[in-house]
Design an enzyme around this catalytic site. Structure first.
Site, PDB file in Angstrom:
ATOM      1  N   ASP A  15       0.840  -1.205   0.000  1.00  0.00           N
ATOM      2  CA  ASP A  15       0.000   0.000   0.000  1.00  0.00           C
ATOM      3  C   ASP A  15       0.874   1.254   0.000  1.00  0.00           C
ATOM      4  O   ASP A  15       0.777   2.103  -0.885  1.00  0.00           O
ATOM      5  CB  ASP A  15      -0.912   0.016   1.240  1.00  0.00           C
ATOM      6  CG  ASP A  15      -1.725  -1.252   1.351  1.00  0.00           C
ATOM      7  OD1 ASP A  15      -2.610  -1.458   0.515  1.00  0.00           O
ATOM      8  OD2 ASP A  15      -1.444  -2.061   2.263  1.00  0.00           O
ATOM      9  N   TYR A 180       5.818 -14.533   0.272  1.00  0.00           N
ATOM     10  CA  TYR A 180       4.998 -14.797   1.459  1.00  0.00           C
ATOM     11  C   TYR A 180       5.386 -16.191   1.954  1.00  0.00           C
ATOM     12  O   TYR A 180       6.052 -16.943   1.230  1.00  0.00           O
ATOM     13  CB  TYR A 180       3.518 -14.776   1.082  1.00  0.00           C
ATOM     14  CG  TYR A 180       3.062 -13.484   0.433  1.00  0.00           C
ATOM     15  CD1 TYR A 180       3.081 -12.288   1.140  1.00  0.00           C
ATOM     16  CD2 TYR A 180       2.619 -13.472  -0.890  1.00  0.00           C
ATOM     17  CE1 TYR A 180       2.661 -11.097   0.532  1.00  0.00           C
ATOM     18  CE2 TYR A 180       2.194 -12.289  -1.495  1.00  0.00           C
ATOM     19  CZ  TYR A 180       2.225 -11.106  -0.779  1.00  0.00           C
ATOM     20  OH  TYR A 180       1.817  -9.937  -1.374  1.00  0.00           O
ATOM     21  N   GLN A 233      13.481   1.834  -1.954  1.00  0.00           N
ATOM     22  CA  GLN A 233      12.869   1.432  -3.227  1.00  0.00           C
ATOM     23  C   GLN A 233      13.869   1.540  -4.372  1.00  0.00           C
ATOM     24  O   GLN A 233      13.884   0.716  -5.282  1.00  0.00           O
ATOM     25  CB  GLN A 233      11.628   2.278  -3.530  1.00  0.00           C
ATOM     26  CG  GLN A 233      10.399   1.767  -2.811  1.00  0.00           C
ATOM     27  CD  GLN A 233       9.121   2.405  -3.320  1.00  0.00           C
ATOM     28  OE1 GLN A 233       9.133   3.503  -3.848  1.00  0.00           O
ATOM     29  NE2 GLN A 233       8.004   1.727  -3.119  1.00  0.00           N
ATOM     30  N   ARG A 249       6.526 -10.759  -5.250  1.00  0.00           N
ATOM     31  CA  ARG A 249       5.190 -11.025  -4.703  1.00  0.00           C
ATOM     32  C   ARG A 249       4.318  -9.775  -4.809  1.00  0.00           C
ATOM     33  O   ARG A 249       4.818  -8.676  -5.107  1.00  0.00           O
ATOM     34  CB  ARG A 249       5.323 -11.443  -3.238  1.00  0.00           C
ATOM     35  CG  ARG A 249       5.639 -10.278  -2.324  1.00  0.00           C
ATOM     36  CD  ARG A 249       5.814 -10.697  -0.874  1.00  0.00           C
ATOM     37  NE  ARG A 249       5.616  -9.565   0.011  1.00  0.00           N
ATOM     38  CZ  ARG A 249       5.934  -9.545   1.295  1.00  0.00           C
ATOM     39  NH1 ARG A 249       6.489 -10.607   1.857  1.00  0.00           N
ATOM     40  NH2 ARG A 249       5.695  -8.482   2.034  1.00  0.00           N
ATOM     41  N   GLU A 251       2.158  -6.759  -5.782  1.00  0.00           N
ATOM     42  CA  GLU A 251       1.905  -5.995  -7.003  1.00  0.00           C
ATOM     43  C   GLU A 251       3.122  -5.165  -7.427  1.00  0.00           C
ATOM     44  O   GLU A 251       3.604  -5.273  -8.548  1.00  0.00           O
ATOM     45  CB  GLU A 251       0.707  -5.067  -6.801  1.00  0.00           C
ATOM     46  CG  GLU A 251      -0.574  -5.855  -6.615  1.00  0.00           C
ATOM     47  CD  GLU A 251      -1.779  -4.978  -6.350  1.00  0.00           C
ATOM     48  OE1 GLU A 251      -1.725  -3.767  -6.619  1.00  0.00           O
ATOM     49  OE2 GLU A 251      -2.784  -5.522  -5.859  1.00  0.00           O
TER      50      GLU A 251
END
Ligand code: TRH
Length: 355
Positions: A15, A180, A233, A249, A251
């Site tokens: 997010d 994950y 990032q 994993r 998006e």
């Protein structure tokens, strides 16, 4: 224009990861961005130092006053004060809800549709759906203007790895792991251990599983694994650019692996109703269109196994894939996507058409 971006952290890093990347891309193009987030803690490692043109504020401190565009990420809703401003018409920005990324056909159908909200009195407060995606007729994928040039100039990553104190041996393949919890992890480690491999483990679940399965020595056969610190990032991109295979994993890391132009293996965010199965299928339909029958079958099997969609836990079969063909196909697909408009350009155009 002045933008307010809204973000609520549900779990993981996707997010805030997406919201920050969008904010940074907008700011890099001269837009003024206020990012309101309910938990900004991950930005300390994801974006240390912040970026010029972006102000990060607490969720409760968000305001739509004075902003031209209000972007809600992933249907996170509006803070109460913002909703009140909109109802009172104290602010009239263009309101957009940027949704999750999917390759499923509903994305083309839903992109750009109005999603009216209503005041208690029944007055419409229009919001527009904006869907990221892989095809024409979607909002596209985030791709900063200089990304592919920077990637091309980066080289093979040995110098960057050396800066982290990691020496990649001459004969070693380099693989990154961001995943994950995955019952197929043991099988993947087996498949990787057959030939000299340097496996770079991202913090969290990848490192935890590798330690459980390989023990503290982090070795199996010809495989050696090394844990990494949390990377910014920018450096996460550098990691993907340094590897021959990226296991990603969610998006945002999938999109960055696509732009890296090297083979990747994707684990979709697991949903209770197994909705991720359709997501993986739809993605593979797009990714494998134009691939040879042999490559398509082997990659489909590998992704199914890694996503727990192949029945009983099976071992990911990396050996069945022609590596050179996989690499050439990944690069071709990347270049095809790069010919489409990027998400930020598409969003700027979309907003301009609604003002
Ligand atoms: O963290 P994720 O699993 O995020 C997920 C998905 O987005 C999912 O769809 C969503 O519903 C859920 O969160 C809530 O994976 P994703 O999307 O790849 O985001 C990871 C972000 O973390 C990405 O922006 C890259 C960043 N990152 C770094 O900057 N440095 C690092 O060292 C690592 C490992 C990741």
């Amino acid at each position: 224009m002045r933008w307010t971006l809204l973000c609520r952290v549900v779990d993981n890093f996707g997010d805030i990861g997406f919201a920050w990347r969008l904010a940074a891309d907008l700011a890099g193009r001269g837009e003024q961005v206020r990012l309101a987030v309910d938990d900004a803690s991950a930005l300390a490692w994801m974006a240390p130092g912040g970026a010029a043109g972006i102000e990060v504020v607490a969720w409760e401190a968000a305001t739509a006053a004075g902003c031209d565009v209000l972007v809600e990420t992933f249907g996170c809703g509006w803070p109460e004060a913002v909703a009140a401003e909109l109802v009172a018409r104290a602010a009239r920005p263009v309101c957009v809800n940027v949704e999750h990324l999917s390759a499923e056909p509903f994305v083309e159908r839903s992109h750009g549709l109005p999603s009216p909200r209503f005041t208690v009195g029944g007055e419409p407060l229009p919001t527009w759906y904006f869907y990221p995606g892989f095809g024409d007729g979607t909002g596209g994928l985030l791709r900063e203007p200089s990304l592919l040039q920077r990637r091309a100039a980066f080289g093979d990553g040995r110098a960057w790895l050396a800066g982290l104190g990691i020496e990649r041996r001459r004969d070693e393949r380099c693989v990154s792991l961001f995943c994950y919890p995955n019952p197929a992890a043991d099988g993947l480690l087996d498949a990787l251990s057959i030939e000299p491999t340097l496996l770079l483990l991202t913090p969290g679940s990848a490192t935890r599983q590798a330690l459980e399965l390989l023990g503290p020595g982090l070795r199996r056969g010809s495989l050696r694994a090394l844990p990494l610190p949390a990377l910014s990032q920018v450096d996460f991109d550098h990691l993907l650019w340094s590897c021959d295979l990226n296991v990603v994993r969610g998006e945002d890391s999938l999109v960055r692996a696509v732009w890296a132009g090297a083979p990747f293996l994707w684990q979709a965010y697991v949903q209770d109703d197994a909705a991720h199965a359709a997501k993986v299928d739809a993605f593979l339909d797009r990714f494998l269109a134009g691939a040879s029958t042999g490559l398509a079958a082997a990659v489909r099997r590998l992704f199914s196994t890694w996503n727990g969609l192949a029945g009983a836990v099976a071992a990911p079969d990396l050996g069945a894939i022609d590596r050179a063909e996989w690499a050439a196909h990944s690069l071709r697909w990347r270049d095809g996507l790069a010919a489409q408009p990027d998400l930020t350009s598409a969003l700027l155009g979309f907003v301009a058409s609604k003002r």
